[in-house]
Every structure is written in structure tokens, then in C-alpha cells.
Design an enzyme around this catalytic site. Sequence first.
Site, PDB file in Angstrom:
ATOM      1  N   GLY A   1      -3.088  10.885 -11.748  1.00 43.34           N
ATOM      2  CA  GLY A   1      -2.333  11.610 -10.721  1.00 43.34           C
ATOM      3  C   GLY A   1      -0.920  11.957 -11.103  1.00 43.34           C
ATOM      4  CG  ASN A   2       2.176   9.570 -11.394  1.00 40.49           C
ATOM      5  OD1 ASN A   2       2.399  10.238 -10.381  1.00 40.49           O
ATOM      6  ND2 ASN A   2       2.234   8.249 -11.385  1.00 40.49           N
TER       7      ASN A   2
ATOM      8  CD  GLU B   1       1.958  -0.318 -11.010  1.00 41.56           C
ATOM      9  OE1 GLU B   1       1.988   0.756 -11.634  1.00 41.56           O
ATOM     10  OE2 GLU B   1       2.354  -0.420  -9.834  1.00 41.56           O
TER      11      GLU B   1
ATOM     12  CB  VAL C   1       5.692  -7.028  -9.272  1.00 41.32           C
ATOM     13  CG1 VAL C   1       4.477  -7.082  -8.364  1.00 41.32           C
ATOM     14  CG2 VAL C   1       5.290  -7.167 -10.733  1.00 41.32           C
TER      15      VAL C   1
ATOM     16  CG  HIS D   1      -4.019   3.875 -19.688  1.00 41.47           C
ATOM     17  ND1 HIS D   1      -2.942   4.685 -20.011  1.00 41.47           N
ATOM     18  CD2 HIS D   1      -4.962   4.700 -19.167  1.00 41.47           C
ATOM     19  CE1 HIS D   1      -3.229   5.937 -19.686  1.00 41.47           C
ATOM     20  NE2 HIS D   1      -4.434   5.975 -19.171  1.00 41.47           N
TER      21      HIS D   1
ATOM     22  CG  ASP E   1       3.053  -0.066  -6.157  1.00 41.10           C
ATOM     23  OD1 ASP E   1       2.381   0.540  -6.997  1.00 41.10           O
ATOM     24  OD2 ASP E   1       4.178   0.317  -5.763  1.00 41.10           O
TER      25      ASP E   1
ATOM     26  NE  ARG F   1      -1.797  -1.720  -8.453  1.00 38.35           N
ATOM     27  CZ  ARG F   1      -0.895  -0.752  -8.364  1.00 38.35           C
ATOM     28  NH1 ARG F   1      -0.308  -0.468  -7.211  1.00 38.35           N
ATOM     29  NH2 ARG F   1      -0.570  -0.057  -9.422  1.00 38.35           N
TER      30      ARG F   1
END
Length: 585
Positions: free
Chosen positions: A383-384, A285, A250, A313, A248, A246
Amino acid sequence: MISVWAPRAQSVRLRRLTPACVLISEHDMTPAESDPGWWRTDVAMSEGERYGFLLDGSHDLRPDPRSRRQPRGVHGPSALFDASRFEWTDTSWTGRPLDGAVIYELHVGTFTAEGTLDALIARLDHLVGLGITHVELLPVNAFSGEWNWGYDGVLWYAVHEGYGGPAGYQRLVDAAHARGLAVIQDVVYNHLGPSGNYLPEFGPYLRDGEHTSWGDSVNLDESAVREYIIENALMWLRDFHVDGLRLDAVHALQDERTPHILQELAERVDALSARLERPLSLIAESDLNDPTLILPRDAGGYGLTAQWSDDWHHAVHVALTGETDGYYEDFAAPDAMVKVSEGGFFHDGTYSSFRGRAHGAPLPASVPAWRLVTFAQDHDQIGNRAAGDRLSASLSPGRLAVAAVLTLTAPGTPMLFMGEEWGASTPWQFFTSHKEPELARATAEGRIAEFARMGWDPALVPDPQDPATFERSHLDWSEVSTPAHAELLDLYRRLIALRRERAELTDPEMAHTTVTVSHRDAAPDARAYRIDRGHLSVLVNLTGEEVEFELEPDARVLLETTPGRIGARTIALSPESAVIVGPSD
């Protein structure tokens, strides 16, 4: 042969140490005439021996930029590690394609009480029983301190020693393959962490004066830096038998060269896949909504396997929670669920109020739906948040069940975040363990300031440096056996099994999915949806009243979160419930 790329150095010495860090010897290294910037020495070293480099006469030892192991952390000497010494038992492993997969994202340090790779092995059977096909690990590369999300890594080739180091990682992958689980590793190539980054002393790894949101931009103009990235990716796939990466953020890779680093990486990984005779996946991502990433190279794309779908999402999060602040604002539109289910991207050239401009491009109909990884929760989106609160902290059991149905019947490749399957009550918060007081203070203050700008109450923001923040973020496995959590877990198991049994739920053709929205003028979390996937229909009621849906003559209930009231040719769903209906076969 020991070698290091250090074009900024005028002299390089190799220092050898025992495992107890007692000096063995020092050796001058020689510039490689045929390979500018590289320094070499023919000194033979043994497995586990500690070493490092002294640049330009300095007495400060620097770890190897390609170190495979850092027993004393990122500020200490490297240790020689030979990955080929491991006795693999996965010789019959043929890999798993992403098509038809169900991914499970986890953080090694908080997935178990011990926070190690070996402890994770003991929980793999839980994932097998759930129906997971791919386990995705948040970054495990070496970072400063004892605990971290992993995105502050500074030695990309080394596995964090606290997790079990590279040997522990090999044991984990081997054990996963023995259970039929593929492993995806999250890697970060767009920036380096703020502590322990000695790479600029060796060479131009970073661009001076050019920054991303997380630090100096990686210097992709330099061929040796590009190779540093590509060889790291190949290391995970080749030497550690990983099945996919994955990539991160990009969108933070600033590259003006041709081919783009992502295309170059995809070409090299595809070549390795052919040699190994097993599928290797690259999942990006990206917040660009640019189909170029996942289009085939013969169609002008980079040829990556898949990309995360933040749009999916956001649409589902708004539908479940009614939150419309920040980047969620646009997704309150009645057609949000329609667009992300039928076309992949919500912003496909449309105006983004969060960005203040038009954003994205349409996803061609030729792109299979499974190339979009879809999720209702992930490490970032939880988490954010100021308090790191999961959906379980605010949604009713009924809505949590609907979230499960939407996630596992979506046209994309579904991904779960650890603990989501039982509605874990533990938060997932942002935590660090920087040893430098000024960096620790800046991290904590910056976190508070960031959320204050977004209107969050600063009192809700936990101190990322407080060990309690890390401890709170551990899963509580005792919850699994309690009735409410066990009921949700059973629903996830049944949904994944149904997804495996019914071809309609893994149909790659987005054109075979249609979404109808009722109560369009209601609040964004008070609508009802009919999602037709071929012969199957996913019926969802998020209103505050009973909603009736028409049924086909041969339809029967395949799965329901709450029993519906069935009429002659209809089914009435109670509020906050969902049902999947379709023919027997």
C-alpha cells in the site's frame, strides 16, 4: 456508574439520548476525591442508550473516550454496549500458540465485496482450507468517514460501525474459534487520527510540541494514559476473546519511564493469559532491529511474543524484483538472504545507507526463529507503493511461485497478505474518506508530494479520497477459480501442508538453517540459493539459465514449482523455479 477521565475540565455533564438521539436528561458529574481527574455519576443507563459529555458548559457533545460503540461515527454520541451479553460458543477454545503458526493479514473493508465482519465469516472456510492458523485483522477501531486503512482511529475502544460494530466483531471471533482459527487484532497506540480526536479536550493524552511521523506523540508520561492503552489491550483479549495483538509501529512510542510501556503491557497480558489459561500473543511492528523487544524479561527484555521482520521482507523483495531504491539498496548485497535466514536481522549493527548510520543489534542465538514474523507482502509494503501494486503486477508466474516457497519455508513465522495465495490482480491502495474538505485536500496533496520526493511519477499516485481507490482495492474472489490463480493457490496449500508435516520447517533453532548463494556477482534478482533447513533443502534458481544442485543420497523431491532434471546425485532447475528436497521422513 458512568465515569470519565477529564482532568482538564472544570465541569462535566452527562447527556443521555434515545437511539433516535432525542434528549432524555442531563446530569452533573462529580469529581472523584480519591481518584484525581475522574468524574462520576450514579445514573443507571440501559443497553443501546446514546450518551456523551458536555465539558465546561459547552453545548458540543463529546463521545466517551472509552466508548464501545459509535453508531453515528466518531463525531456522534456514544452508545452503551455491554460485551458480557454475548452468548459465546467457544468455551472449549484453548487458543493457539504462535510457534508453528501461519498468519493471514486482511482488511475487513476490502476482503469481501460487502466489507463487513459477517461477510468475512462466510470466507473463513477458505482460510481453513488453505491451512491458516491465525487471522490478523487490520485496525477496526472507530475512525472518521466510511472507509480507511484503520490507522486513523480516534476511539480505540469502539469497533467501526460500518464493519458491524462490536456485536459483529464478537460474532466473527466466535466463528473463527469454531473453525480452529485464532484471531490477532492490529492496534495503534502511537498516534491518533486527524479527525474526531477529542481526547485532548478531556486530558493530556498527547504531548504538546512532540510529534511522530503521523501526528502528536502519545503522552506516556501520564499514568492514566498508560492505563488507557493497557486496558484497551486487555479489552480485546478479555472481552472480545481475541488471541493476540499486533502493536503498530512501537518505535514511535516515546517512553522514558521504567518499566517501558511495552514491558508493562507484556506483564499484564501474561497475567491475563495465566488467568484465562490460553496463550495470548503480543507482536510488535518495529524498525529498530532491537532484540530487547522479544527477549525474556529475565534476560533484560520486554517479553513480547514476536516482532515483524522487515529485513526478511526487504531481502526477499530485492531477490525477486531487483528493486534497489531507497531502503532496498543495502539488501542487494549477496549475503542479504544469508543474514536474514541464519541470523534474523540484516542490519545488526551494520551501516544502513538509508538511515545514514549504523543500525540494529545482533539477535541472540537463544531467540527462537518463530519470534520473527516473515512475509513477502503485507499491507504497508504494498500500500505504500505509489500505485499499491502487488508482486503479481510485475513478477512472472514462476517468480510468484518462488515467492510462495521462500515465504513458507522461512525460519520465521510466515504471514500472507490477503489475496497473495492466488496472486490477486487487484491493487491494495491507500484510501481515506475524510469529510473535512481541507483535510481531504491535504491528504491527497501530501501523498503526491511524498512520492514525488522519492522519484515516483505523481501521475501514478491515486487520489486516496476518490471512492474508486477504495473500490479498486477490494479482492476479486472470482479469480480464485481461474486456472492460473487456482494453480498458485494449490501451491500455497501444498506448501502450508508440507510445513505442518515436516518438523524441519518449523525448527526454532536458527543455527540449523544455512544458506549458500551462487551467481553472487550477478544482479540481485539473478542469483541462486540453497537453503538447508536440517535434513531438508530449499533450492531456488532466479538466474536466467539452468542451475545444477547436488543432492544427498537419500534425497527425494517433496515439492517443486517446475519439474527439475534429475541426475545421479544432482538436480538441475530451470530459471525462475524452486524445489524442496529431503529424505522421505
